[in-house]
Design a protein around this motif. Structure first.
Motif, PDB file in Angstrom:
ATOM      1  N   GLU A 140       5.345 -31.901 -21.353  1.00 44.86           N
ATOM      2  CA  GLU A 140       5.143 -33.244 -20.822  1.00 44.86           C
ATOM      3  C   GLU A 140       3.825 -33.787 -21.358  1.00 44.86           C
ATOM      4  O   GLU A 140       2.788 -33.136 -21.263  1.00 44.86           O
ATOM      5  N   ALA A 141       3.841 -35.004 -21.919  1.00 47.12           N
ATOM      6  CA  ALA A 141       2.643 -35.590 -22.529  1.00 47.12           C
ATOM      7  C   ALA A 141       2.126 -36.815 -21.786  1.00 47.12           C
ATOM      8  O   ALA A 141       0.911 -37.041 -21.746  1.00 47.12           O
ATOM      9  N   VAL A 142       3.041 -37.620 -21.222  1.00 50.27           N
ATOM     10  CA  VAL A 142       2.655 -38.896 -20.608  1.00 50.27           C
ATOM     11  C   VAL A 142       3.458 -39.094 -19.322  1.00 50.27           C
ATOM     12  O   VAL A 142       4.669 -38.892 -19.305  1.00 50.27           O
ATOM     13  N   VAL A 143       2.742 -39.495 -18.265  1.00 54.60           N
ATOM     14  CA  VAL A 143       3.388 -39.774 -16.978  1.00 54.60           C
ATOM     15  C   VAL A 143       2.843 -41.087 -16.442  1.00 54.60           C
ATOM     16  O   VAL A 143       1.633 -41.319 -16.459  1.00 54.60           O
ATOM     17  N   CYS A 170      -4.390 -29.530 -19.664  1.00 54.36           N
ATOM     18  CA  CYS A 170      -5.133 -30.373 -18.723  1.00 54.36           C
ATOM     19  C   CYS A 170      -4.293 -31.599 -18.362  1.00 54.36           C
ATOM     20  O   CYS A 170      -3.758 -32.274 -19.241  1.00 54.36           O
ATOM     21  N   ARG A 171      -4.180 -31.856 -17.073  1.00 48.77           N
ATOM     22  CA  ARG A 171      -3.484 -33.050 -16.608  1.00 48.77           C
ATOM     23  C   ARG A 171      -4.562 -34.057 -16.218  1.00 48.77           C
ATOM     24  O   ARG A 171      -5.203 -33.933 -15.172  1.00 48.77           O
ATOM     25  N   GLY A 212      -2.483 -29.576 -24.909  1.00 53.86           N
ATOM     26  CA  GLY A 212      -1.068 -29.429 -24.561  1.00 53.86           C
ATOM     27  C   GLY A 212      -0.758 -29.892 -23.159  1.00 53.86           C
ATOM     28  O   GLY A 212       0.294 -29.561 -22.604  1.00 53.86           O
ATOM     29  N   GLY A 213      -1.653 -30.677 -22.583  1.00 52.44           N
ATOM     30  CA  GLY A 213      -1.448 -31.192 -21.238  1.00 52.44           C
ATOM     31  C   GLY A 213      -0.846 -32.579 -21.232  1.00 52.44           C
ATOM     32  O   GLY A 213      -0.146 -32.966 -22.178  1.00 52.44           O
ATOM     33  N   ALA A 214      -1.140 -33.355 -20.178  1.00 47.09           N
ATOM     34  CA  ALA A 214      -0.493 -34.664 -20.017  1.00 47.09           C
ATOM     35  C   ALA A 214      -1.489 -35.700 -19.539  1.00 47.09           C
ATOM     36  O   ALA A 214      -2.423 -35.401 -18.785  1.00 47.09           O
ATOM     37  N   VAL A 238      -3.003 -33.292 -10.717  1.00 51.59           N
ATOM     38  CA  VAL A 238      -4.066 -33.670 -11.659  1.00 51.59           C
ATOM     39  C   VAL A 238      -5.171 -32.617 -11.635  1.00 51.59           C
ATOM     40  O   VAL A 238      -5.611 -32.165 -10.572  1.00 51.59           O
ATOM     41  N   THR A 239      -5.623 -32.237 -12.835  1.00 50.81           N
ATOM     42  CA  THR A 239      -6.694 -31.239 -12.939  1.00 50.81           C
ATOM     43  C   THR A 239      -8.017 -31.858 -13.381  1.00 50.81           C
ATOM     44  O   THR A 239      -9.072 -31.256 -13.189  1.00 50.81           O
ATOM     45  N   LEU A 240      -7.981 -33.063 -13.982  1.00 50.73           N
ATOM     46  CA  LEU A 240      -9.212 -33.711 -14.446  1.00 50.73           C
ATOM     47  C   LEU A 240      -9.192 -35.173 -14.046  1.00 50.73           C
ATOM     48  O   LEU A 240      -8.226 -35.889 -14.333  1.00 50.73           O
TER      49      LEU A 240
END
Length: 569
Positions: free
Chosen positions: A39-42, A258-259, A283-285, A306-308
């Motif tokens: 997953e790249a974009v939400v 990282c999200r 490789g996060g989103a 969310v991580t960041l």
């Protein structure tokens, strides 16, 4: 014995770890090959959720590139992006680069006068714009700027006021107020029709063009904040984007996907490079929010894990003032910028300390930084060492001569993320005779090559024989609960030269105590840095630029007026 000069050389760029492809097409190709189905974009919108994988982002970018080529975009053609943070922003950015064009990122805060200036200066040929942003109707604004847009058919624009503009493409606004209908422009294509226009362009044409985009080619145009006059157009290379994309994960110690979330626009170099870099390079989103909406943030952070979080203290203050604050869940967070207020929440358990860094729009965000975990980062005055490839000198702002190590002066920089120049300006108007950009910021360096930044030279407060940085005081004030905005200024004083005055906008409904704030600051600042006066203003009184930056000079004038005693009869 002469003291060493303040001239610092970073390690060469060739020695920087963690770098990949340095053109925008090369970057998106590389991360897609690495993380294809991740997953790249939400983006959440009106009860629906858009989710793109890396492969989706690649394919959407190729589709935009095909359509831009069909519109006549060629090498160095300027393509304007006037949107909130949404998936199409990313496909427009990478698609423009694939087609060989140059992305022009335009603030959605722009007034009609500013928008006309930005379009003229940047010589935009194709404008991809969101039709409505909240109450602002960009179709209506464009029509007022150039009535000829109503008479032209799509692709046949002939504008006397905007002579380079040939194509308009509109997207339906995702923040428009319900019941509002945007103005229609006869010459504008909607997004779907625009994508259809590119179907006759072979994908192989896009790939061939993308392969011919080089790291030192023009990549994008940003604009200065325009606090004193109309914004300047800052031209950046492809590698200015990508170097920063690759750097953020290394500097911030990100060792897993990282999200990343922000509520700040991608038309600022900081949010763009931080969010794209921390998300896609790991490789996060990207967890997109078109505009900062504090009521939606809390559920978004929880539901999307969310991580960041990248934002500013006044935004965290708005979150803290919400009725649901105590029920918020920040347990997935690992990194948050200037997040002291968030870390007060019982579910926020991150121990990450944000590395101090310094940069400007002209250097595509950071030029110096710590790496996460460096104990020297504890000194809030220290902004780390130069990033690879950069050279810095500290000069006397009046003579331009390099000052001795440790002596204060103006920070000057050159390196791989430095702008190619300002549009409409000769090289000698942008750089000194040695190719350095004179930032207008004050500071000094130590023997270890650390930069101690002290703020804008013309903002430094000279009080009682000491130089005081408003930035340091404002950083401390922003950590006080209930503060929405803060700007510290110096006002004339008979014996001190200048008196330190803090000008503050409280969060709506909050009543701040001057005594409590002063006590709070005495624990964090040297006594001579604690403001002698604290003034409170409403949001309407506080002067801001179109990009929501505080106009320090106007705030200073407000403070002087507020402090003036009534004349005696």
């Amino acid at each position: 014995m002469n003291q060493a000069p303040s001239l610092i050389h970073a390690p060469p760029l060739s020695e920087e770890p963690g770098l990949g492809a340095l053109s925008l097409p090369g970057y998106i190709k590389e991360v897609t090959e690495r993380y294809r189905d991740n997953e790249a974009v939400v983006m959440h919108h009106n009860g629906h959720v858009i989710r793109w994988s890396y492969r989706d982002l690649w394919e959407e970018s190729v589709a935009v590139a095909r359509s831009l080529i069909a519109c006549g975009v060629s090498k160095d053609t300027r393509v304007g992006i006037l949107m909130t943070n949404r998936p199409e922003y990313l496909s427009a950015l990478f698609g423009t680069a694939m087609a060989g064009g140059v992305a022009v990122v335009i603030s959605t805060f722009s007034t009609p006068l500013e928008l006309e200036h930005l379009l003229k200066m940047s010589e935009v040929s194709v404008l991809l714009y969101e039709d409505r942003v909240l109450k602002k109707d960009f179709g209506a604004i464009l029509s007022e700027l150039e009535p000829a847009l109503h008479a032209a058919a799509p692709g046949a624009i002939d504008s006397p006021r905007l002579p380079y503009l040939k194509h308009l493409v509109s997207l339906k606004g995702v923040t428009a107020l319900e019941g509002s209908s945007p103005a229609t422009i006869a010459s504008s294509l909607n997004w779907n029709a625009f994508i259809v226009e590119g179907q006759n362009i072979a994908e192989s044409t896009v790939y061939a063009r993308a392969d011919q985009v080089h790291p030192c080619d023009a990549g994008g145009l940003f604009f200065s904040s325009g606090t004193t006059n109309l914004p300047k157009a800052i031209l950046h290379s492809q590698r200015a984007f990508t170097l920063q994309f690759w750097r953020w994960p290394r500097l911030w110690g990100l060792d897993e996907p990282c999200r990343s979330w922000t509520g700040n626009g991608f038309f600022w170099s900081g949010p763009m490079t931080i969010i794209i870099g921390t998300a896609l390079s790991t490789g996060g989103a990207l967890i997109l929010q078109p505009l900062f909406d504090e009521k939606a943030v809390l559920s978004l952070i929880k539901n999307e894990r969310v991580t960041l979080m990248n934002g500013r203290p006044h935004q965290w203050a708005r979150l803290q003032s919400l009725p649901d604050w105590q029920n918020a869940d920040f347990s997935t967070l690992k990194q948050i910028t200037k997040g002291e207020l968030i870390l007060e929440h019982p579910t926020a358990n991150t121990e990450w300390e944000m590395p101090n860094a310094f940069g400007t729009t002209e250097t595509m965000s950071i030029l110096s930084s710590f790496v996460a975990g460096d104990p020297a980062n504890a000194d809030a005055r220290n902004f780390g060492t130069l990033l690879p490839g950069n050279v810095m000198k500290i000069v006397d702002p009046h003579t331009g001569d390099i000052v001795p190590l440790g002596e204060r002066g103006e920070v000057c920089i050159k390196g791989p993320t430095l702008m190619k120049g300002y549009l409409g300006k000769a090289p000698e108007e942008c750089f000194d005779s040695e190719g350095f950009y004179r930032t207008g910021d004050g500071g000094y360096t130590d023997a270890d090559g650390h930069l101690f930044w002290e703020g804008r030279l013309n903002d430094i407060i000279k009080t009682g024989g000491a130089n005081v940085s408003p930035e340091e005081i404002d950083t401390a004030i922003a950590a006080f609960p209930g503060v929405k905005r803060t700007q510290t200024v110096g006002v004339p004083h008979d014996t001190l030269s200048e008196m330190i005055v803090a000008c503050i906008v409280p969060i709506e409904g909050e009543s701040l105590s001057e005594a409590a704030l002063t006590s709070f600051l005495k624990e964090r600042l040297a006594s001579f840095k604690v403001p002698r006066e604290i003034l409170f203003f409403s949001e309407q009184e506080f002067p801001l630029t179109g990009n929501e930056k505080v106009k320090a000079g106007d705030v200073r004038n407000l403070a002087i007026k507020r402090l003036q005693k009534p004349s005696q009869a």
